[in-house]
Design a protein around this motif. Sequence first.
Motif, short mmCIF file in Angstrom:
data_model
loop_
_atom_site.label_atom_id
_atom_site.label_comp_id
_atom_site.label_asym_id
_atom_site.label_seq_id
_atom_site.Cartn_x
_atom_site.Cartn_y
_atom_site.Cartn_z
N UNK A 1 -1.48 -11.11 -18.16
CA UNK A 1 -2.86 -10.77 -18.43
C UNK A 1 -3.82 -11.66 -17.67
N UNK A 2 -5.09 -11.26 -17.67
CA UNK A 2 -6.12 -12.08 -17.06
C UNK A 2 -7.28 -12.20 -18.03
N UNK B 1 -2.25 -19.42 -2.24
CA UNK B 1 -2.36 -20.18 -3.47
C UNK B 1 -3.17 -19.37 -4.49
N UNK B 2 -2.65 -19.32 -5.71
CA UNK B 2 -3.27 -18.55 -6.79
C UNK B 2 -3.90 -19.51 -7.79
N UNK B 3 -5.13 -19.22 -8.20
CA UNK B 3 -5.84 -20.03 -9.19
C UNK B 3 -5.75 -19.35 -10.54
N UNK C 1 -3.08 -24.10 -10.62
CA UNK C 1 -2.83 -23.39 -9.37
C UNK C 1 -1.33 -23.24 -9.17
N UNK C 2 -0.95 -22.23 -8.42
CA UNK C 2 0.47 -21.98 -8.14
C UNK C 2 0.59 -21.24 -6.82
N UNK C 3 1.50 -21.68 -5.98
CA UNK C 3 1.81 -20.95 -4.75
C UNK C 3 2.99 -20.04 -5.03
N UNK C 4 2.85 -18.72 -4.87
CA UNK C 4 3.97 -17.81 -5.14
C UNK C 4 5.18 -18.14 -4.27
N UNK D 1 -6.98 -15.67 -11.56
CA UNK D 1 -7.47 -15.33 -12.88
C UNK D 1 -6.39 -15.05 -13.91
N UNK D 2 -5.10 -15.21 -13.52
CA UNK D 2 -4.01 -14.96 -14.46
C UNK D 2 -4.07 -15.95 -15.63
#
Length: 320
Positions: free
Chosen positions: A75-76, A47-49, A55-58, A11-12
């Motif tokens: 922020x989100x 994985x971050x949505x 999407x991004x993998x930290x 949600x970023x």
Amino acid sequence: MRVVGCVIFDGVRPFDYAVIGEVWANRGSRPGVPAFDLRICGPDGARVRFDGGLERVPDFGLDALADCDLVVVPGMQRPEEPSDPAVVAALRAAHARGVTLASLCAGAFLLAEAGLLDGRPATTHWAFADRLAERFPAVDVRPEVLFTGEGGLWTSAGVAAGIDLCLHLVRAAHGERAAAAIARAMVTAPFRSGGQAQFIPSPVPQPTAADDPLARVRTEVLAALDTPWTVRRMAALAVMSERTFARHFVATTGTTPLRWLLDQRVLTAQRLLEDTDLPVDVVATHCGFSSAVSLRPPFTTRLGVPPREYRRTFRGRDAG
């Protein structure tokens, strides 16, 4: 403040994430700017949505925040949704270790949920300010400012105000030249003295004539900061009544004439402390303060350290 952690989670807002990267990621040589180590951290390396479908993998897990000097929370879009307990716990642990924490836009909700903003000033996007105050009544919500902070905890308003806060943190840690170099690369102003209140009711009005009296006043004031300026004196330069001048000044800049004047005096003092060997008392009088004693409170409020300590930290520092 060389090692910077960026915490990402579902949600970023992509814009806030991009701002953090533009300020602290090293994408080539930037003269006068330190070599930052930016760490993109997230829960369990999953994985971050992002909001908007990205999407991004930290690159790192949350444990990498332990070695950071600064941790920035983007922020989100939907701050009312529950936060990841692991992220909340990691932020609490970082703060307990003395790490500086900063949030952009609605990221303030995450710091508030961690209990870190209780009794402290904080801000967020003006559209979320009422919700932040209602959900976390112990937080001193200030919806009128672009950013605010104390005690190693910083929050910013929405969108471009996140850039303002990031540049402020660079300026406080590494000096005016470093912040100005980054701002130049981003094609943005290195410092804005207004507040987000100017963006709420209507757009900032643009001058309708090439010969703008307020611009002339600001130019003349900046050329003679040691002059004992008053609103009456500035209004006379603009050929306006004091009340009319003050109203137009706020509408144009987002801040009052005297607040703008104080900001400019502190900024000029900051540059002189970095670039010259002038005694602090001389710097103070050159910028319109009666002495080093009167310079100290506003300078410390804005930069977090008194003038003499600022000079010891930044005078002659090699930022490379």
